[in-house]
Design a protein around this motif. Structure first.
Motif, PDB file in Angstrom:
ATOM      1  N   ASN A 176      53.877 -59.805   7.743  1.00  0.00           N
ATOM      2  CA  ASN A 176      53.779 -59.019   6.513  1.00  0.00           C
ATOM      3  C   ASN A 176      54.439 -59.735   5.333  1.00  0.00           C
ATOM      4  O   ASN A 176      53.855 -59.838   4.258  1.00  0.00           O
ATOM      5  N   SER A 177      55.650 -60.200   5.571  1.00  0.00           N
ATOM      6  CA  SER A 177      56.361 -60.882   4.480  1.00  0.00           C
ATOM      7  C   SER A 177      55.577 -62.088   3.988  1.00  0.00           C
ATOM      8  O   SER A 177      55.466 -62.323   2.784  1.00  0.00           O
ATOM      9  N   ILE A 178      55.050 -62.855   4.945  1.00  0.00           N
ATOM     10  CA  ILE A 178      54.318 -64.057   4.552  1.00  0.00           C
ATOM     11  C   ILE A 178      53.034 -63.670   3.823  1.00  0.00           C
ATOM     12  O   ILE A 178      52.708 -64.250   2.774  1.00  0.00           O
ATOM     13  N   THR A 179      52.331 -62.675   4.334  1.00  0.00           N
ATOM     14  CA  THR A 179      51.099 -62.243   3.664  1.00  0.00           C
ATOM     15  C   THR A 179      51.378 -61.819   2.224  1.00  0.00           C
ATOM     16  O   THR A 179      50.699 -62.244   1.287  1.00  0.00           O
TER      17      THR A 179
ATOM     18  N   VAL B  39      52.191 -64.795   0.098  1.00  0.00           N
ATOM     19  CA  VAL B  39      51.025 -65.628  -0.215  1.00  0.00           C
ATOM     20  C   VAL B  39      50.144 -64.952  -1.266  1.00  0.00           C
ATOM     21  O   VAL B  39      49.733 -65.581  -2.251  1.00  0.00           O
ATOM     22  N   ILE B  40      49.884 -63.662  -1.090  1.00  0.00           N
ATOM     23  CA  ILE B  40      49.067 -62.951  -2.079  1.00  0.00           C
ATOM     24  C   ILE B  40      49.708 -63.059  -3.460  1.00  0.00           C
ATOM     25  O   ILE B  40      49.064 -63.422  -4.443  1.00  0.00           O
ATOM     26  N   SER B  41      50.998 -62.760  -3.528  1.00  0.00           N
ATOM     27  CA  SER B  41      51.625 -62.734  -4.856  1.00  0.00           C
ATOM     28  C   SER B  41      51.762 -64.146  -5.427  1.00  0.00           C
ATOM     29  O   SER B  41      51.659 -64.335  -6.636  1.00  0.00           O
ATOM     30  N   LEU B  42      51.933 -65.136  -4.542  1.00  0.00           N
ATOM     31  CA  LEU B  42      52.012 -66.518  -5.026  1.00  0.00           C
ATOM     32  C   LEU B  42      50.713 -66.941  -5.685  1.00  0.00           C
ATOM     33  O   LEU B  42      50.701 -67.467  -6.794  1.00  0.00           O
ATOM     34  N   ILE B  43      49.616 -66.713  -4.973  1.00  0.00           N
ATOM     35  CA  ILE B  43      48.319 -67.144  -5.500  1.00  0.00           C
ATOM     36  C   ILE B  43      48.049 -66.445  -6.828  1.00  0.00           C
ATOM     37  O   ILE B  43      47.745 -67.080  -7.842  1.00  0.00           O
TER      38      ILE B  43
ATOM     39  N   PRO C   2      53.958 -55.505  -7.544  1.00  0.00           N
ATOM     40  CA  PRO C   2      54.821 -55.910  -8.673  1.00  0.00           C
ATOM     41  C   PRO C   2      54.933 -57.423  -8.800  1.00  0.00           C
ATOM     42  O   PRO C   2      55.325 -57.936  -9.847  1.00  0.00           O
ATOM     43  N   ASP C   3      54.592 -58.130  -7.722  1.00  0.00           N
ATOM     44  CA  ASP C   3      54.726 -59.592  -7.726  1.00  0.00           C
ATOM     45  C   ASP C   3      53.437 -60.304  -8.104  1.00  0.00           C
ATOM     46  O   ASP C   3      53.385 -61.527  -8.142  1.00  0.00           O
TER      47      ASP C   3
ATOM     48  N   PHE D  52      58.496 -67.689  -3.995  1.00  0.00           N
ATOM     49  CA  PHE D  52      58.519 -67.379  -2.571  1.00  0.00           C
ATOM     50  C   PHE D  52      59.859 -66.761  -2.189  1.00  0.00           C
ATOM     51  O   PHE D  52      59.921 -65.766  -1.465  1.00  0.00           O
ATOM     52  N   MET D  53      60.920 -67.340  -2.719  1.00  0.00           N
ATOM     53  CA  MET D  53      62.250 -66.839  -2.397  1.00  0.00           C
ATOM     54  C   MET D  53      62.435 -65.398  -2.893  1.00  0.00           C
ATOM     55  O   MET D  53      62.895 -64.537  -2.147  1.00  0.00           O
TER      56      MET D  53
END
Lengths: 303, 361, 283
Positions: free
Chosen positions: C81-84, C87-91, C153-154, C210-211
């Motif tokens: 979940n955290s990684i998903t 990744v979504i918010s990063l992209i 929010p991200d 990411f952090m």
């Protein structure tokens, strides 16, 4: 403005087409600014003037909720605890960060100095929830490392998080530990930006180290100092993870902070309207801090 | 092959008018140089032709088609920049290919064209290098190659040689000239260097404060400057210029200053606008340092008494500075005949080469 | 005077060496809590209750705590979940910020300063203030307990816009002019010319983002209400609540939750530090 946008969007010239691309590129950002900030702010304000029900629509009640919140002891206690925590944590964090930054700057780049810097900086990467658990274990009155050390020096054990009077200072210790590295980094970047010429000139003028620090380092570090102050004040004002994970606001609400109060009011007691008022209070406090920052930064001296 | 035409082109930034009412026609295959000091609007003119700046008014036509509203990419032009603007993260090969790739050309065609241009500019050994690994001259060649590879209708050059050292500049200047002779692409070249302008141009456009001062072949510009400004700007050392009074005696015209009096030959009057040659008017008289000589043949006619101020040995020639009365002149002479400063001697002037300008310094 | 000069220099070097040692000692003290929690994670329950305290665990190969952790709660799912969410918010946030940064840095349009100030002022408002109305918005569109809701929010970070604008402003305009003449559209300029030139900023932004995303707590606590939508931080708290006083287990979970960030810290320290400095020096 509308007419202008119209022309900008349908104009045919190179410049107009290019500025159309500008607006287009900006559109997603503006969309999210609206979605993340403008709508929520309006929503929050509306909510604060309403009675909130789970199923029924909002009902306008004027300043009723403001009166409820502003006359409740819980709110004022949470606020004063948060301010106490902030006043305790921020000056110590920044002072110690400044000392570390100055010391590391004085030592200069040498073998292993990057590693030493990394030691101070490492706690920054841990989430505040993790920080809370790391320190709760350190603070454990029976098996914790800190009381063990006190025992080694024949000192009386401390109750740390379990004592009404010591819980906020204990949370401050966690906070200082986790935030020191970040401030140090910012201050270091400011220190390295100061040209050595100033120090040389001051030395030639006969200034000693102390003079140099007050008359050169501090004024030239002004921007970074104001910055870490603002960042830290904001971080401290919205502190939530530390008390939530370490003490759950206890003992006897002694560590229930403002954001925790908002969270519980909204999500445990389902009083969204009152939580909205408390959120606005936090918002206003943060606006004041931001305004102060602008005031201090606008006095930035140009050399 | 193409023509370019600017019709009443103006450009303002806010209240600042940087180009005003420029009319210009560049014929097919011509090498036109826009010459002027910085801030004269020459670069802005070029950037308007490129489509990087928009015209405030007026039209720009390529092949008699108005292209004001076309994007740079649709104008079929190529440009070489002062700092070369090679993409720092791409190899030479990729830099050369970029323009073709953006036009969705077939990979094989791109490779072919890139190699062809690389051969022409002797870049073949540098293809995998990055701009940071190239010398100034090599970068300049790549920038040229990037422009050439697309075989555009018009080449635009924005001071392409000004970042190079003197030797390299001369070398690349002649290379550029040869390339133009070979490709015969219509070219517009911006520079503040009059030597570059003289050597490269078919025609020179001298600009000042956003306006065209004079258009002409290098010879015309040099030998028949229309304004004082052009006269000052072209030629090194600068033309000798002095304020003088017009005196009409009978049918002859003299220019006088204190007791100095210079007769003006018919040839000069014929190529000068005579409307301001009124008796008693103050004008500027100009004569190039190369049109003055030391008169040691004893020929008294048209000779002036002069007092040497300074002689500077330039190599094959000598630059002398001397005074006639209280007017100072410079001249380039082949021999100073051992005259040293303070000495009195006689100078002659090629009166036919005198220039007269209405405005005064 | 002349003789005392090398003396003075020597004294300065001694002083600096002494200071260096002091700083090393304090630096080590900063690490003690981290070391302590790692050591605890390898201890058995009787070991942590031993008095006086033992520093080292009996065996560093004692992974029982981690095994039990995964058996009790779906930490694998939490990580996923955290990684998903990250990744979504990063992209999303990178793409949006790069576009806006380019517009602000290199395109001329009306009201640019106004829009920039708008985004900058948003940058100053902590997300915590908006949790409540945002939650109600999510509830209304049914995004509670969804990845999009968690990432919401991200999806956009004003900091990114600011950062990329700063970086892109430093790129000479002639590259863009050249690319325009070479026939590239604005999007192609951004992709082929600008992005390769702002790689350091991209790297720094991605790591910082990411952090922040990984360490988030309040929002995922509010929005991920079902256990299978917990993120690592929320899962850690839930797990610790369940195993109150089982410090060997809590320590193991804590260590595990920090490991991704520690890895990034060790491997990409340069970018992380650079990013934090950039995120700080926004004034």
């Amino acid at each position: 403005m509308l007419k202008f946008l119209w022309i900008s969007f349908w104009g045919k010239s190179v410049k107009q087409r290019r500025s159309r691309m500008g607006y287009l590129f900006l559109l997603p950002s503006l969309f999210f600014v609206t979605l993340h900030f403008i709508i929520p702010t309006i929503y929050n304000i509306v909510l604060s003037f309403s009675e909130w029900h789970i199923i029924r629509p909002l009902e306008f009640v004027g300043f009723e909720k403001y009166i409820d919140v502003l006359t409740s002891d819980e709110f004022w206690e949470a606020l004063s605890r948060t301010l106490y925590f902030t006043l305790l944590s921020v000056p110590i964090t920044i002072t110690s960060a400044l000392i570390v930054a100055l010391a590391l700057y004085r030592i200069g780049p040498r073998k292993g100095s990057a590693l030493v810097r990394a030691m101070y900086f490492a706690p920054v990467v841990a989430s505040l929830t993790a920080v809370a658990y790391i320190w709760t274990w350190m603070f454990n009155p029976a098996y914790g490392l800190l009381n063990e050390i006190l025992k080694f020096f024949y000192l009386a054990p401390i109750q740390w998080l379990n004592d009404i009077n010591q819980v906020i200072p204990s949370l401050s210790i966690m906070y200082i530990w986790s935030r020191l590295g970040f401030d140090m980094l910012i201050l270091m970047s400011g220190l390295t930006a100061i040209s050595p010429d100033y120090y040389e000139a001051a030395r030639i003028d006969g200034a000693n180290r102390w003079h140099s620090f007050w008359n050169i380092t501090l004024p030239l570090l002004n921007q970074q100092l104001v910055l870490v102050c603002v960042v830290e004040i904001m971080m401290a004002l919205k502190v939530f993870e530390l008390p939530y994970a370490a003490t759950n606001g206890g003992p006897v609400n002694a560590s229930r902070t403002l954001v925790m109060h908002i969270y519980e009011t909204a999500f445990q007691w389902n009083r969204m309207d009152e939580a909205a008022v408390a959120s606005l209070a936090l918002f206003v406090i943060i606006l004041i801090v931001t305004a102060l920052q602008h005031f201090f930064l606008s006095r930035k001296i140009h050399y | 092959m193409s023509t370019v035409r600017l019709s009443n082109v103006s450009k303002s930034f806010g209240n600042l008018r940087v180009v005003s009412d420029v009319n210009l026609e560049i014929s097919d295959g011509e090498f036109l140089v826009l010459l002027g000091p910085s801030g004269c609007g020459k670069s802005t003119t070029l950037r308007m032709i490129a489509g990087l700046e928009e015209t405030s008014s007026g039209d720009i036509l390529i092949d008699e088609k108005v292209i004001n509203d076309d994007d740079p990419k649709d104008r079929n032009i190529a440009m070489v920049f002062q700092n070369y603007a090679l993409y720092p993260h791409m190899s030479v090969r990729k830099n050369l290919a970029f323009g073709l790739k953006m036009r969705n050309m077939k990979t094989s065609t791109i490779a072919e064209k890139v190699n062809e241009v690389a051969d022409m500019l002797q870049l073949s050994d540098l293809m995998e290098r990055f701009p940071a690994q190239l010398s100034g001259g090599q970068r300049q060649r790549v920038a040229m190659g990037r422009a050439m590879v697309r075989t555009p209708k018009v080449f635009l050059f924005d001071e392409p040689l000004s970042n190079l050292d003197a030797v390299l500049r001369t070398e690349l200047r002649s290379e550029l000239k040869k390339l133009h002779m070979q490709l015969k692409t219509t070219s517009i070249y911006v520079t503040h260097d009059q030597v570059e302008a003289m050597t490269l141009a078919d025609r020179i456009v001298v600009m000042k404060n956003g306006k065209i001062e004079q258009i002409g072949t290098p010879k015309e510009i040099f030998h028949n400057p229309k304004t004082l400004y052009v006269a000052k700007f072209i030629g090194n050392p600068q033309m000798n210029l002095h304020e003088m009074q017009v005196k009409k005696i009978n049918n002859s015209i003299f220019l006088t200053a204190s007791s100095l009096s210079i007769p003006i030959p018919k040839a000069v009057i014929n190529r000068t606008n005579t409307s301001y040659l009124k008796d008693g008017a103050t004008i500027s008289m100009g004569i190039r340092p190369t049109d003055i000589f030391i008169n040691n043949a004893g020929n008294k006619k048209g000779a002036f008494k002069a007092k040497m101020i300074l002689t500077e040995m330039l190599g094959a020639e000598t630059l002398i500075e001397f005074g006639i009365e209280d007017l100072n002149f410079k001249a380039i002479v082949e021999d100073d005949y051992g005259i040293s400063s303070g000495d009195l001697f006689e100078v002659g002037m090629n009166f036919e080469k005198i220039h007269i300008f209405e405005d005064t310094t | 005077m002349i003789i005392s000069f090398p003396d003075k220099k020597k004294r300065r070097i001694y002083k600096e060496n002494f200071l260096y040692i002091i700083m090393m000692i304090f630096g080590f003290l900063m690490l003690v809590p981290l070391i302590w929690v790692v050591l605890t994670a390898f201890k058995t329950e009787p070991e942590i209750a031993k008095l006086p305290i033992t520093w080292l665990p009996e065996s560093f190969l004692n992974f029982d705590n981690f095994v039990q952790m995964f058996a009790e709660q779906p930490f694998g799912r939490y990580f996923f979940n955290s990684i998903t969410v990250a990744v979504i918010s990063l992209i999303s946030s990178t793409a949006i910020a790069v576009l806006a940064g380019y517009a602000f840095a290199k395109i001329e349009f009306k009201f640019k300063e106004f829009f920039f100030l708008l985004i900058l002022s948003v940058f100053m408002i902590p997300a915590e203030v908006m949790v409540l109305p945002k939650y109600l918005m999510m509830a209304q569109i049914g995004w509670v307990n969804s990845y999009l809701g968690l990432a919401f929010p991200d999806l956009f970070t004003a900091f990114g816009v600011y950062l990329f604008r700063q970086f892109m402003s430093g790129i000479p305009d002639t590259y863009i002019d050249a690319a325009r003449i070479d026939g590239a559209s604005e999007i192609k300029i951004l992709w082929h010319v600008i992005l390769p030139l702002i790689k350091p900023a991209l790297a720094a932004f991605i790591i910082i983002k990411f952090m922040f995303s990984w360490n988030q707590f309040l929002w995922p606590l509010v929005i991920g209400q079902k256990q299978d939508m917990f993120t690592v931080t929320v899962g850690l708290v839930a797990f610790s609540g369940q195993w109150y006083n089982q410090w060997n287990l809590i320590a193991a979970a804590t260590v595990l939750s920090i490991i991704p960030m520690l890895l990034i810290f060790v491997l990409l320290q340069k970018h992380l530090v650079q990013g934090l400095v950039m995120s700080g020096t926004k004034g």
